[in-house]
Design a protein around this motif. Structure first.
Motif, PDB file in Angstrom:
ATOM      1  N   ASP A  61       0.835  -1.198   0.000  1.00 44.40           N
ATOM      2  CA  ASP A  61       0.000   0.000   0.000  1.00 44.40           C
ATOM      3  C   ASP A  61       0.876   1.256   0.000  1.00 44.40           C
ATOM      4  O   ASP A  61       0.450   2.317  -0.465  1.00 44.40           O
ATOM      5  CB  ASP A  61      -0.934   0.015   1.220  1.00 44.40           C
ATOM      6  CG  ASP A  61      -0.183  -0.156   2.536  1.00 44.40           C
ATOM      7  OD1 ASP A  61       0.734  -0.998   2.578  1.00 44.40           O
ATOM      8  OD2 ASP A  61      -0.511   0.555   3.493  1.00 44.40           O
ATOM      9  N   VAL A  62       2.115   1.130   0.484  1.00 42.09           N
ATOM     10  CA  VAL A  62       3.080   2.228   0.407  1.00 42.09           C
ATOM     11  C   VAL A  62       3.679   2.252  -0.995  1.00 42.09           C
ATOM     12  O   VAL A  62       3.529   3.211  -1.741  1.00 42.09           O
ATOM     13  CB  VAL A  62       4.192   2.063   1.469  1.00 42.09           C
ATOM     14  CG1 VAL A  62       5.248   3.154   1.327  1.00 42.09           C
ATOM     15  CG2 VAL A  62       3.593   2.069   2.869  1.00 42.09           C
ATOM     16  N   ASP A  63       4.383   1.181  -1.338  1.00 44.60           N
ATOM     17  CA  ASP A  63       4.870   0.908  -2.698  1.00 44.60           C
ATOM     18  C   ASP A  63       5.455  -0.505  -2.696  1.00 44.60           C
ATOM     19  O   ASP A  63       5.362  -1.217  -1.703  1.00 44.60           O
ATOM     20  CB  ASP A  63       5.862   1.968  -3.196  1.00 44.60           C
ATOM     21  CG  ASP A  63       7.190   1.985  -2.446  1.00 44.60           C
ATOM     22  OD1 ASP A  63       7.437   1.078  -1.615  1.00 44.60           O
ATOM     23  OD2 ASP A  63       7.981   2.902  -2.678  1.00 44.60           O
ATOM     24  N   ASP A  64       6.067  -0.886  -3.818  1.00 48.59           N
ATOM     25  CA  ASP A  64       6.579  -2.258  -3.961  1.00 48.59           C
ATOM     26  C   ASP A  64       8.014  -2.418  -3.473  1.00 48.59           C
ATOM     27  O   ASP A  64       8.580  -3.517  -3.549  1.00 48.59           O
ATOM     28  CB  ASP A  64       6.505  -2.695  -5.431  1.00 48.59           C
ATOM     29  CG  ASP A  64       5.082  -2.771  -5.948  1.00 48.59           C
ATOM     30  OD1 ASP A  64       4.153  -2.898  -5.124  1.00 48.59           O
ATOM     31  OD2 ASP A  64       4.902  -2.689  -7.176  1.00 48.59           O
ATOM     32  N   HIS A  65       8.624  -1.338  -2.972  1.00 47.95           N
ATOM     33  CA  HIS A  65      10.053  -1.337  -2.684  1.00 47.95           C
ATOM     34  C   HIS A  65      10.450  -2.391  -1.649  1.00 47.95           C
ATOM     35  O   HIS A  65      11.316  -3.228  -1.913  1.00 47.95           O
ATOM     36  CB  HIS A  65      10.489   0.055  -2.193  1.00 47.95           C
ATOM     37  CG  HIS A  65      11.956   0.183  -1.987  1.00 47.95           C
ATOM     38  ND1 HIS A  65      12.763   0.934  -2.809  1.00 47.95           N
ATOM     39  CD2 HIS A  65      12.799  -0.356  -1.060  1.00 47.95           C
ATOM     40  CE1 HIS A  65      14.015   0.854  -2.407  1.00 47.95           C
ATOM     41  NE2 HIS A  65      14.061   0.076  -1.338  1.00 47.95           N
ATOM     42  N   HIS A  66       9.844  -2.346  -0.470  1.00 46.22           N
ATOM     43  CA  HIS A  66      10.276  -3.242   0.609  1.00 46.22           C
ATOM     44  C   HIS A  66      10.059  -4.708   0.252  1.00 46.22           C
ATOM     45  O   HIS A  66      10.913  -5.552   0.553  1.00 46.22           O
ATOM     46  CB  HIS A  66       9.531  -2.910   1.910  1.00 46.22           C
ATOM     47  CG  HIS A  66       9.816  -1.534   2.414  1.00 46.22           C
ATOM     48  ND1 HIS A  66       8.833  -0.704   2.893  1.00 46.22           N
ATOM     49  CD2 HIS A  66      10.983  -0.835   2.496  1.00 46.22           C
ATOM     50  CE1 HIS A  66       9.382   0.449   3.268  1.00 46.22           C
ATOM     51  NE2 HIS A  66      10.678   0.394   3.030  1.00 46.22           N
ATOM     52  N   THR A  67       8.938  -5.000  -0.383  1.00 47.45           N
ATOM     53  CA  THR A  67       8.648  -6.394  -0.734  1.00 47.45           C
ATOM     54  C   THR A  67       9.631  -6.905  -1.774  1.00 47.45           C
ATOM     55  O   THR A  67      10.190  -8.013  -1.642  1.00 47.45           O
ATOM     56  CB  THR A  67       7.198  -6.522  -1.245  1.00 47.45           C
ATOM     57  OG1 THR A  67       6.319  -5.977  -0.259  1.00 47.45           O
ATOM     58  CG2 THR A  67       6.829  -7.968  -1.508  1.00 47.45           C
ATOM     59  N   THR A  68       9.886  -6.101  -2.806  1.00 49.38           N
ATOM     60  CA  THR A  68      10.825  -6.501  -3.861  1.00 49.38           C
ATOM     61  C   THR A  68      12.231  -6.674  -3.297  1.00 49.38           C
ATOM     62  O   THR A  68      12.906  -7.675  -3.567  1.00 49.38           O
ATOM     63  CB  THR A  68      10.834  -5.449  -4.987  1.00 49.38           C
ATOM     64  OG1 THR A  68       9.503  -5.320  -5.512  1.00 49.38           O
ATOM     65  CG2 THR A  68      11.787  -5.831  -6.099  1.00 49.38           C
TER      66      THR A  68
END
Length: 195
Positions: A61-68
């Protein structure tokens, strides 16, 4: 000996369970919450003849940065763990992969020395909702945690999706070559006697 490893990483931003098998059949079970990464990991698995299971939950929901980034960390750790003492492996891998108008090359050295050298320009900043700068983030964390030299060279290309897809396919094929057991190699492939 089965070359397989499982990693579980839980932070305030992500919760990732990942299992990686070097000697697989190209099978993937992927839940990443990042559709473009799911696509890239699926073709990475297929073209490397690995098996990969990922169950990733993150603050998309923030962006895809941390997951990626954290998937890259987990995959790197799992690759390193699955390799074990690295006895008998080829160590080096090199692959060129075309994807329509794009041509990517990936060269790896499973050297225990982490380094990413990336020569790639993406015409677009996004593919769908995915920020293309995250490709570098993923690859750097993969190289760091796997402790490998990773060189990525995009020779040319106009379509960003094609360029990134060629990179992930070339990565798979280069790693497949580097992790292959060569019966001629006794011990580890290094004059130092260790990697």
């Amino acid at each position: 000996m089965e070359r397989i490893a499982t990693v579980h990483r839980k932070t305030g931003e992500t919760d990732i369970k990942l299992t990686f098998a070097i000697d697989g059949e190209g099978k993937s079970e992927l839940e990443t919450c990042v559709p473009f990464m799911t696509h890239m990991l699926d073709l990475f698995t297929k073209h490397g003849q690995f098996n990969l299971a990922v169950d990733a939950k993150g603050d998309v929901d923030v962006d895809d940065h941390h997951t990626t980034e954290d998937i890259g960390i987990c995959l790197g750790q799992a690759l390193r763990d699955a390799l074990g003492d690295k006895k008998g492996i080829k160590r080096y891998g090199n692959a060129f992969v075309p994807m329509d108008e794009a041509l990517a090359q990936v060269v790896v050295d499973l050297s225990n020395r982490p380094h990413l050298e990336m020569r790639a320009e993406f015409p677009s900043q996004k593919v769908g909702t995915f920020d293309t700068e995250l490709v570098h983030e993923f690859l750097w964390k993969l190289a760091l945690e796997a402790r490998m030299n990773l060189h990525v060279i995009v020779h040319y290309g106009k379509n960003t999706h094609h360029i990134i897809e060629a990179i992930f396919k070339a990565l798979a094929r280069a790693l497949d070559e580097a992790t292959t057991i060569d019966p001629r190699i006794k011990g580890v492939p290094s004059t130092k006697g260790m990697l």
